[in-house]
Design a protein around this motif. Structure first.
Motif, PDB file in Angstrom:
ATOM      1  N   LEU A  37      22.985  20.355  23.599  1.00  0.00           N
ATOM      2  CA  LEU A  37      22.135  20.123  22.861  1.00  0.00           C
ATOM      3  C   LEU A  37      21.819  21.400  21.922  1.00  0.00           C
ATOM      4  O   LEU A  37      21.954  22.665  22.417  1.00  0.00           O
ATOM      5  CB  LEU A  37      21.080  20.112  23.647  1.00  0.00           C
ATOM      6  N   GLY A  38      21.525  21.347  20.704  1.00  0.00           N
ATOM      7  CA  GLY A  38      21.238  22.435  19.990  1.00  0.00           C
ATOM      8  C   GLY A  38      21.029  22.090  18.370  1.00  0.00           C
ATOM      9  O   GLY A  38      21.153  20.803  18.104  1.00  0.00           O
ATOM     10  N   PRO A  39      20.757  23.084  17.509  1.00  0.00           N
ATOM     11  CA  PRO A  39      20.311  22.775  15.980  1.00  0.00           C
ATOM     12  C   PRO A  39      21.681  22.317  15.499  1.00  0.00           C
ATOM     13  O   PRO A  39      22.922  22.547  15.999  1.00  0.00           O
ATOM     14  CB  PRO A  39      19.791  24.033  15.688  1.00  0.00           C
ATOM     15  N   VAL A 190      30.172  13.255  28.455  1.00  0.00           N
ATOM     16  CA  VAL A 190      29.542  14.506  27.675  1.00  0.00           C
ATOM     17  C   VAL A 190      28.936  13.990  26.165  1.00  0.00           C
ATOM     18  O   VAL A 190      29.765  13.203  25.318  1.00  0.00           O
ATOM     19  CB  VAL A 190      30.687  15.524  27.212  1.00  0.00           C
ATOM     20  N   MET A 191      27.711  14.188  25.895  1.00  0.00           N
ATOM     21  CA  MET A 191      26.837  13.678  24.766  1.00  0.00           C
ATOM     22  C   MET A 191      26.380  14.807  24.097  1.00  0.00           C
ATOM     23  O   MET A 191      25.800  15.884  24.471  1.00  0.00           O
ATOM     24  CB  MET A 191      25.819  12.832  25.389  1.00  0.00           C
ATOM     25  N   VAL A 192      26.594  14.793  22.724  1.00  0.00           N
ATOM     26  CA  VAL A 192      26.211  15.653  21.576  1.00  0.00           C
ATOM     27  C   VAL A 192      24.772  15.122  21.107  1.00  0.00           C
ATOM     28  O   VAL A 192      24.841  13.757  20.765  1.00  0.00           O
ATOM     29  CB  VAL A 192      27.233  15.781  20.358  1.00  0.00           C
ATOM     30  N   THR A 193      23.856  15.995  21.113  1.00  0.00           N
ATOM     31  CA  THR A 193      22.576  15.696  20.580  1.00  0.00           C
ATOM     32  C   THR A 193      21.913  16.837  19.865  1.00  0.00           C
ATOM     33  O   THR A 193      21.985  17.743  20.548  1.00  0.00           O
ATOM     34  CB  THR A 193      21.707  14.700  21.511  1.00  0.00           C
ATOM     35  N   HIS A 194      20.922  16.609  18.933  1.00  0.00           N
ATOM     36  CA  HIS A 194      20.066  17.647  18.505  1.00  0.00           C
ATOM     37  C   HIS A 194      18.638  17.391  18.944  1.00  0.00           C
ATOM     38  O   HIS A 194      17.645  18.044  18.943  1.00  0.00           O
ATOM     39  CB  HIS A 194      20.110  17.805  17.228  1.00  0.00           C
ATOM     40  N   ASP A 195      18.458  16.120  19.625  1.00  0.00           N
ATOM     41  CA  ASP A 195      17.143  15.677  20.143  1.00  0.00           C
ATOM     42  C   ASP A 195      16.717  16.127  21.838  1.00  0.00           C
ATOM     43  O   ASP A 195      17.495  15.439  22.459  1.00  0.00           O
ATOM     44  CB  ASP A 195      17.220  14.253  19.832  1.00  0.00           C
ATOM     45  N   GLN A 196      15.723  16.939  21.634  1.00  0.00           N
ATOM     46  CA  GLN A 196      15.527  17.277  23.040  1.00  0.00           C
ATOM     47  C   GLN A 196      15.079  16.199  24.018  1.00  0.00           C
ATOM     48  O   GLN A 196      15.574  16.310  25.368  1.00  0.00           O
ATOM     49  CB  GLN A 196      14.663  18.486  22.976  1.00  0.00           C
ATOM     50  N   ASP A 197      14.245  15.120  23.470  1.00  0.00           N
ATOM     51  CA  ASP A 197      13.939  14.388  24.365  1.00  0.00           C
ATOM     52  C   ASP A 197      15.176  13.519  25.021  1.00  0.00           C
ATOM     53  O   ASP A 197      14.926  12.932  25.980  1.00  0.00           O
ATOM     54  CB  ASP A 197      12.961  13.315  23.631  1.00  0.00           C
ATOM     55  N   GLU A 198      16.128  13.140  24.051  1.00  0.00           N
ATOM     56  CA  GLU A 198      17.142  12.423  24.536  1.00  0.00           C
ATOM     57  C   GLU A 198      18.186  13.244  25.560  1.00  0.00           C
ATOM     58  O   GLU A 198      18.191  12.583  26.891  1.00  0.00           O
ATOM     59  CB  GLU A 198      18.256  12.414  23.612  1.00  0.00           C
ATOM     60  N   MET A 200      16.568  15.563  27.607  1.00  0.00           N
ATOM     61  CA  MET A 200      15.773  15.679  28.733  1.00  0.00           C
ATOM     62  C   MET A 200      15.476  14.465  29.567  1.00  0.00           C
ATOM     63  O   MET A 200      15.500  14.492  30.824  1.00  0.00           O
ATOM     64  CB  MET A 200      14.275  15.821  28.419  1.00  0.00           C
ATOM     65  N   THR A 201      15.874  13.204  29.109  1.00  0.00           N
ATOM     66  CA  THR A 201      15.667  11.966  29.825  1.00  0.00           C
ATOM     67  C   THR A 201      16.991  11.283  30.195  1.00  0.00           C
ATOM     68  O   THR A 201      16.949  10.790  31.124  1.00  0.00           O
ATOM     69  CB  THR A 201      15.125  10.678  28.802  1.00  0.00           C
ATOM     70  N   MET A 202      18.180  12.147  29.695  1.00  0.00           N
ATOM     71  CA  MET A 202      19.444  11.353  29.930  1.00  0.00           C
ATOM     72  C   MET A 202      20.325  12.120  30.855  1.00  0.00           C
ATOM     73  O   MET A 202      20.969  11.634  31.628  1.00  0.00           O
ATOM     74  CB  MET A 202      20.334  10.692  28.648  1.00  0.00           C
ATOM     75  N   ALA A 203      20.205  13.392  30.590  1.00  0.00           N
ATOM     76  CA  ALA A 203      21.218  14.267  31.330  1.00  0.00           C
ATOM     77  C   ALA A 203      20.894  14.771  32.720  1.00  0.00           C
ATOM     78  O   ALA A 203      19.927  15.015  33.015  1.00  0.00           O
ATOM     79  CB  ALA A 203      21.277  15.421  30.345  1.00  0.00           C
ATOM     80  N   VAL A 232      15.436  29.173  23.821  1.00  0.00           N
ATOM     81  CA  VAL A 232      15.590  27.928  24.721  1.00  0.00           C
ATOM     82  C   VAL A 232      13.968  27.525  24.885  1.00  0.00           C
ATOM     83  O   VAL A 232      13.804  26.452  25.030  1.00  0.00           O
ATOM     84  CB  VAL A 232      16.366  28.221  26.196  1.00  0.00           C
ATOM     85  N   ALA A 233      13.411  28.385  25.355  1.00  0.00           N
ATOM     86  CA  ALA A 233      11.751  28.243  25.324  1.00  0.00           C
ATOM     87  C   ALA A 233      11.131  27.413  24.055  1.00  0.00           C
ATOM     88  O   ALA A 233      10.329  26.592  24.313  1.00  0.00           O
ATOM     89  CB  ALA A 233      10.945  29.404  25.778  1.00  0.00           C
ATOM     90  N   ASP A 234      11.427  27.977  22.846  1.00  0.00           N
ATOM     91  CA  ASP A 234      11.083  27.630  21.984  1.00  0.00           C
ATOM     92  C   ASP A 234      11.852  26.016  21.537  1.00  0.00           C
ATOM     93  O   ASP A 234      10.997  25.091  20.913  1.00  0.00           O
ATOM     94  CB  ASP A 234      11.245  28.440  20.618  1.00  0.00           C
ATOM     95  N   PHE A 235      12.978  25.890  21.595  1.00  0.00           N
ATOM     96  CA  PHE A 235      13.773  24.923  21.335  1.00  0.00           C
ATOM     97  C   PHE A 235      13.368  23.478  22.271  1.00  0.00           C
ATOM     98  O   PHE A 235      13.172  22.476  21.691  1.00  0.00           O
ATOM     99  CB  PHE A 235      15.244  24.992  21.099  1.00  0.00           C
TER     100      PHE A 235
END
Length: 331
Positions: A37-39, A190-198, A200-203, A232-235
């Motif tokens: 996860l990241g920008p 292993v999944m790449v995403t920039h979506d924090q909801d994805e 948080m709910t999948m990993a 991390v706190a902000d992202f």
């Protein structure tokens, strides 16, 4: 490490003078679902490509199930991969798309058909087996791509932003379906995403990345409740930041702030946003005796609290929170 399946140690990747990955080390257990996860531009897709063998690291090692993968080509790594763009053959039906890779494995005609049908059943798409990609929705195409990947019985599954091209409702449903399939097959993913909801709910675990480095690695609960740094706190999630007299950066989540009529920090409502189950209320602090003076503070407020405190733009209340809820970082 117990049940360790994939070990990434000291991986660096340079493209000329540009460093895409800087000393990346991660251990992934068998059957875990891990999100990178990241920008955009942080290096997460480059890391996925190195795991797949589509890129070679400038330095470092990838060990898979005890085997050094340094000189192992992608075709010998036995992984399934699903891309954002589906990458289906437009001139083949859903069934034929899944059968294509199986035929390359020199399986019998009967086994190819059986495995393709099993994979379609796994993603609940038997009814579109004779449809071409142009006749399917984006969600159906992505499920066919997933079925094609798992039909090959890979040792591990790589997902590169698989849901980002889909609309919100389809994306939400597919999150659940992908996780359900992963758990059923017990396949290391292993999944790449920039979506924090994805993430948080999948990993099971999240690798939070920024500027070619790992910022934090842990469970969704760990990275949300105990972020190691201000990035991390902000992202991940919503948070309030301010500086104190020691020039440290302090932070608190909106759900950890309480409203009061009698004590706390004096604040005025600036704006109210409706977010379904809660309202996100923006307050302006008017208290020279606190480090938060003149700061804008976000607070999660329920419908009951909104009515009880009669909140509207310009309303004044007190904000209160427990000191143990405050996170502190070096400036």
């Amino acid at each position: 490490m117990e049940n360790q399946y994939l070990s990434i140690q000291g991986v660096q990747k340079k493209f000329g003078r540009f460093t895409a990955l800087d000393n990346i080390s991660v251990d992934i257990k068998k059957s875990e679902f891990v999100c990178l996860l990241g920008p955009s531009g942080c290096g997460k897709t480059t890391l996925l490509r190195i795991i797949a063998g589509l890129e070679n690291p400038t330095a470092g090692t990838i060990v898979m199930n005890g085997r050094d993968m340094a000189n192992v080509p992608p075709a010998k790594r036995n992984f399934g991969i699903v891309f954002q763009s589906y990458a289906l053959f437009p001139n083949l039906t859903a069934m034929q798309n899944i059968e294509y890779g199986l035929k390359a494995q020199k399986r019998s005609r009967k086994e190819v058909r059986e495995r393709a049908l099993e994979a379609l059943a796994l993603v609940d798409l038997e009814q579109v087996k004779n449809h071409y990609p142009a006749q399917m929705s984006g969600g159906q195409q992505q499920r066919v791509a997933l079925a094609r990947a798992v039909a090959m019985s890979p040792d591990f599954l790589l997902l590169d932003e698989p849901l980002s091209a889909l609309d919100a409702k389809v994306r939400e449903r597919l999150r659940y379906e992908i996780r359900e399939i992963q758990e059923k097959l017990q396949i290391t993913t292993v999944m790449v995403t920039h979506d924090q909801d994805e993430a948080m709910t999948m990993a099971d675990k999240i690798v939070v990345m920024n500027d070619a480095q790992i910022m934090q690695y842990g469970s969704p609960q760990e990275v949300y409740q105990h972020p190691k740094n201000s990035f991390v706190a902000d992202f991940i999630g919503s948070i309030n930041f301010w500086r104190n007299q020691q020039q440290k950066t302090l932070a608190i989540r909106p759900e950890h702030i309480r409203l009061s009529r009698t004590y706390g920090i004096n604040a005025e409502v600036e704006a109210i946003e409706f977010h379904g189950p809660v309202f996100l209320v923006h307050f302006k602090v008017n208290n020279p005796e606190t480090d938060l003076h003149k700061s804008s503070v976000k607070v999660h407020v329920t419908m009951h609290e909104l009515q009880e405190f009669k909140l509207e733009k310009g309303s004044r209340v007190y904000l209160d929170f427990s000191p143990e809820r405050i996170l502190a970082y070096e400036a």
